[in-house]
Design an enzyme around this catalytic site. Structure first.
Site, PDB file in Angstrom:
ATOM      1  N   ASP A 260     -13.339  55.772  65.825  1.00  0.00           N
ATOM      2  CA  ASP A 260     -13.151  57.168  66.223  1.00  0.00           C
ATOM      3  C   ASP A 260     -13.960  58.032  65.245  1.00  0.00           C
ATOM      4  O   ASP A 260     -14.501  57.563  64.244  1.00  0.00           O
ATOM      5  CB  ASP A 260     -11.660  57.552  66.261  1.00  0.00           C
ATOM      6  CG  ASP A 260     -11.423  58.766  67.169  1.00  0.00           C
ATOM      7  OD1 ASP A 260     -12.399  59.484  67.486  1.00  0.00           O
ATOM      8  OD2 ASP A 260     -10.263  59.019  67.560  1.00  0.00           O
TER       9      ASP A 260
HETATM   10  C1  BGC Z   1     -10.919  61.819  69.294  1.00  0.00           C
HETATM   11  C2  BGC Z   1     -11.510  60.839  70.275  1.00  0.00           C
HETATM   12  C3  BGC Z   1     -12.776  61.410  70.863  1.00  0.00           C
HETATM   13  C4  BGC Z   1     -13.737  61.691  69.726  1.00  0.00           C
HETATM   14  C5  BGC Z   1     -15.099  62.183  70.164  1.00  0.00           C
HETATM   15  C6  BGC Z   1     -11.932  62.277  68.286  1.00  0.00           C
HETATM   16  O1  BGC Z   1     -11.461  63.322  67.510  1.00  0.00           O
HETATM   17  O2  BGC Z   1      -9.812  61.240  68.661  1.00  0.00           O
HETATM   18  O3  BGC Z   1     -10.572  60.534  71.269  1.00  0.00           O
HETATM   19  O4  BGC Z   1     -13.333  60.537  71.807  1.00  0.00           O
HETATM   20  O5  BGC Z   1     -13.151  62.661  68.893  1.00  0.00           O
HETATM   21  O6  BGC Z   1     -15.073  63.486  70.589  1.00  0.00           O
END
Ligand code: BGC
Length: 730
Positions: A260
């Protein structure tokens, strides 16, 4: 050579020609400059220092980035282009929790297909969806992105989304790679605070949190994203047991694992690593292929290899996973997107699909004296009020980066349209936002209501109140909305409430004041048309709750598939504290499992949802009543529409395994079917259940089906149903 052998040999060939810097380049996923290509980005791509970008959505820019990668870099490797396409791109569908309330995999697959087509038309080739975290805590803002509390429903619906995004051929121009996230356990964040610690015993992890991910892997999901959270002392992003032993070794997953956002660097904040060099090691060693946002891999993996702590073979395995996804996406053959391959975004058929999904996502929770549906002739006598009646942005919900508010149909617009252009609908916004704490607007609202026959209120939560990092400690209607309901209820006129929200709300304080209640989640672009059609009876509500509604926040976590405990609460043992104060005998107070100031049941159970008609369930048959391991049983019931209108019903199958090597839930969903019946029509709904579908992980973490006695129900919710029995004999 078949296609996959061909891909593997191409991967080997490429890796043989790559320098270590080019290898770690493939493991690097950076955020774009949104519409720009700064010199540093161009140089990085030319030098092979980048494997993918996220958050670029302009077709010409993506085209140019792919051109630089494929024509100007030494090895010509195309880029992954990622974006959070969560519940639509331009056409916005209901939030995932709302989609789950349709219990309709066909619609959900279609929604993802359309989202993929719209996103792919710009050159995006990867979405970070579906989120399949089991969510038992509605305080957690990301419950909006979830498919609810149940592992089976989540698995079935997540697989449908994956099929929709990826299509039948991942290399087709309109397919994009899906991403099963967040692996694993994120939904169990303590107290519903986002990013928080999770404590999930392995047995619960395997029986509750992992099954949707297994379903995703079985559905061929192209990528998996790690969770931000700490799980049993080891953050998921460095969790070898999850990423290597379970995902790769047990499940034989050969797709991409991405961290993530910044999650590898955050291993330092977690206190697992002292610096970014250690963080890079922990994540790479656990099996994270690609690093999102932070750049510890690019900075430090070459050193680890030089020092001999990570082998080149380990790095190559990570690189292979990235390249494999690029080959599967067909990017080496066609890195560019051609506008002519795509229908226009947000075209009429896409909006029709969004309408149908919204229509089926809405759940009728209460309907005293058949207040609903309204007749068209009543519209001029109605007071339409509330901060969410006419707000084209808020109805879209969380994660709508690319959504087009101009397309939004609001409930007010749709109700006005239903009056054939006659513009005499009485409307007042009353509160600027759902969070407003003053009584400004109340006098006007009461005045308007006094002149009207019935009151129609659009309440709930703005989109900002749910989603990532948007958690609430108190999940009642925010601001002065409860008070508004109380004031209006004093007028004694029928009160109809439509709630839009990103989570279940605790409605105990107001439920008795409301005559009819529609839970609409955040329904997306076509919210208004769908809601108006249900209010006016052009269609009957058919949604069912994918998550339990507590009476009060303090009941959380409360979910249907709980364990029985050694002292389960029953109607006989339950006694409310007020009744004791009124002199009732304290027979059993404190001796069974409940809060004595609330109740042991929720306000609305999982699977619940009313219709404008009634369905009668009769004649449960279980055949045969004894089976051996490896065999199947058939469970059927007769369902009749005893009301006066055509409607759909979601028929649910639950089982209970009475005795297990580990304790088993009081009920588990094992199947569902959506049927549509004319008034007076009846049908027999049949479920087949194999003993394999009754398997669970035992105390040795072995997946087994145990001989023994089972209860089985076919019903209209997790709290009702016809009960039968069967046994598995050794
Ligand atoms: C989230 C993810 C997301 C990623 C990209 C993160 O803060 O937890 O679910 O896909 O950002 O935007």
């Amino acid at each position: 050579m078949n296609r996959s052998q061909h891909i593997e040999s191409k991967i080997r060939e490429l890796i043989d020609h790559m320098s270590i810097d080019e290898k770690v380049g493939q493991l690097t996923l950076i955020t774009s400059a949104e519409g720009q290509i700064p010199d540093s980005l161009r140089e990085d791509i030319i030098a092979g220092r980048i494997g993918g970008i996220l958050n670029e959505t302009q077709r010409e820019v993506i085209h140019e980035l792919q051109r630089i990668a494929t024509e100007e870099s030494r090895l010509g490797i195309p880029l992954l282009v990622g974006r959070d396409v969560i519940h639509g791109f331009k056409t916005i569908f209901p939030i995932p929790l709302g989609q789950a309330a349709t219990w309709n995999p066909t619609l959900i697959e279609q929604a993802a297909r359309i989202s993929a087509q719209e996103a792919a038309s710009t050159g995006i080739n990867w979405t970070f969806a579906p989120m399949m975290d089991i969510a038992r805590d509605p305080r957690w803002g990301r419950i909006a992105e979830s498919l609810g509390e149940d592992p089976y429903l989540t698995g079935v619906l997540a697989a449908a989304m994956i099929r929709g995004f990826q299509g039948t051929d991942l290399s087709a121009p309109d397919s994009i790679a899906a991403c099963a996230k967040h692996f694993a356990g994120y939904g169990a964040s303590e107290s519903g605070r986002d990013y928080n610690t999770t404590n999930i015993p392995e047995n619960e992890l395997r029986n509750v949190y992992l099954p949707p991910f297994k379903a995703a892997v079985n559905a061929g999901v192209a990528s998996v994203m790690t969770s931000f959270s700490d799980i049993d002392g080891v953050p998921a992003t460095a969790n070898e047991k999850l990423l290597r032993h379970i995902l790769r070794d047990e499940w034989q997953y050969d797709g991409l694992v991405v961290s993530d956002w910044d999650a590898i660097y955050q291993l330092i904040e977690h206190g697992l690593c002292a610096n970014s060099k250690e963080a890079a090691y922990e994540a790479a060693n656990a099996g994270v292929d690609m690093e999102m946002f932070s750049q510890t891999y690019r900075e430090h993996l070459p050193e680890w290899v030089a020092e001999g702590k990570l082998s080149m073979a380990q790095i190559d395995a990570l690189v292979a996973n990235v390249l494999r996804m690029k080959f599967r996406l067909g990017l080496f053959d066609q890195p560019y997107t051609r506008a002519e391959d795509f229908p226009p975004v947000a075209n009429a058929s896409f909006r029709q699909a969004a309408y149908q999904t919204a229509l089926e996502s809405i759940v009728l929770l209460k309907n005293e004296n058949h207040v609903l549906p309204l007749s068209k002739t009543e519209l001029p006598t109605l007071a339409v009020m509330g901060p969410l009646a006419d707000d084209g942005y808020e109805q879209l919900g969380t994660w709508i980066f690319d959504g087009d508010t101009a397309l939004s149909q609001t409930p007010l617009q749709a109700l006005r349209a239903a009056m054939n252009g006659e513009n005499s609908l009485r409307y007042a916004r009353v509160m600027e936002t759902t969070r407003q704490n003053t009584r400004e607007g109340f006098a006007g609202a009461i005045q308007l209501a006094k002149q009207s026959e019935k009151i129609l209120l659009f309440l709930g939560e703005e989109s900002i109140l749910s989603g990532e990092a948007h958690c609430r400690a108190d999940i009642r209607l925010p601001g002065n909305q409860e008070e508004l309901i109380h004031e209006l209820a004093k007028l004694g006129k029928p009160l109809i409430v439509v709630i839009m929200a990103g989570r279940p709300l605790a409605l105990q304080n107001v439920i008795d004041k409301i005559d009819a209640l529609l839970m609409a989640w955040h329904p997306g672009t076509m919210a208004g048309t769908a809601i108006a059609d249900l209010l006016l009876g052009n269609a009957a509500p058919s949604g069912k709750l994918p998550v339990t509604f507590p009476r009060v926040t303090g009941q959380i976590p409360i979910y249907y598939n709980q364990k029985n405990t050694g002292r389960p609460a029953t109607p006989e043992t339950y006694i409310h504290i007020d009744e004791i104060e009124r002199g009732a005998p304290q027979v059993s107070l404190g001796n069974t499992s409940y809060h004595f100031d609330v109740h042991y049941t929720p306000l609305f159970p999982f699977g619940f949802g009313l219709s404008y008609t009634q369905f009668e369930y009769r004649h449960l048959q279980v055949n045969p009543s004894e089976i051996k391991l490896g065999e199947s049983i058939t469970i059927r019931a007769n369902i009749r529409n005893t009301g006066e209108r055509e409607a759909a019903e979601i028929v649910q199958l639950y089982v209970r395994d009475l005795v297990g090597n580990v304790t088993r839930p009081v009920k588990e969903l094992k199947g569902f079917q959506k049927i549509r019946l004319q008034p007076g029509e009846q049908t027999t709904v049949t479920f087949n259940l194999s003993t394999d579908e009754l398997a669970f992980y035992n105390r040795n973490m072995v997946r087994v089906t145990e001989p023994g006695d089972f209860h089985v129900w076919i019903g209209s919710s997790s709290a009702t149903g016809l009960r039968g029995e069967f046994a598995i004999i050794p």
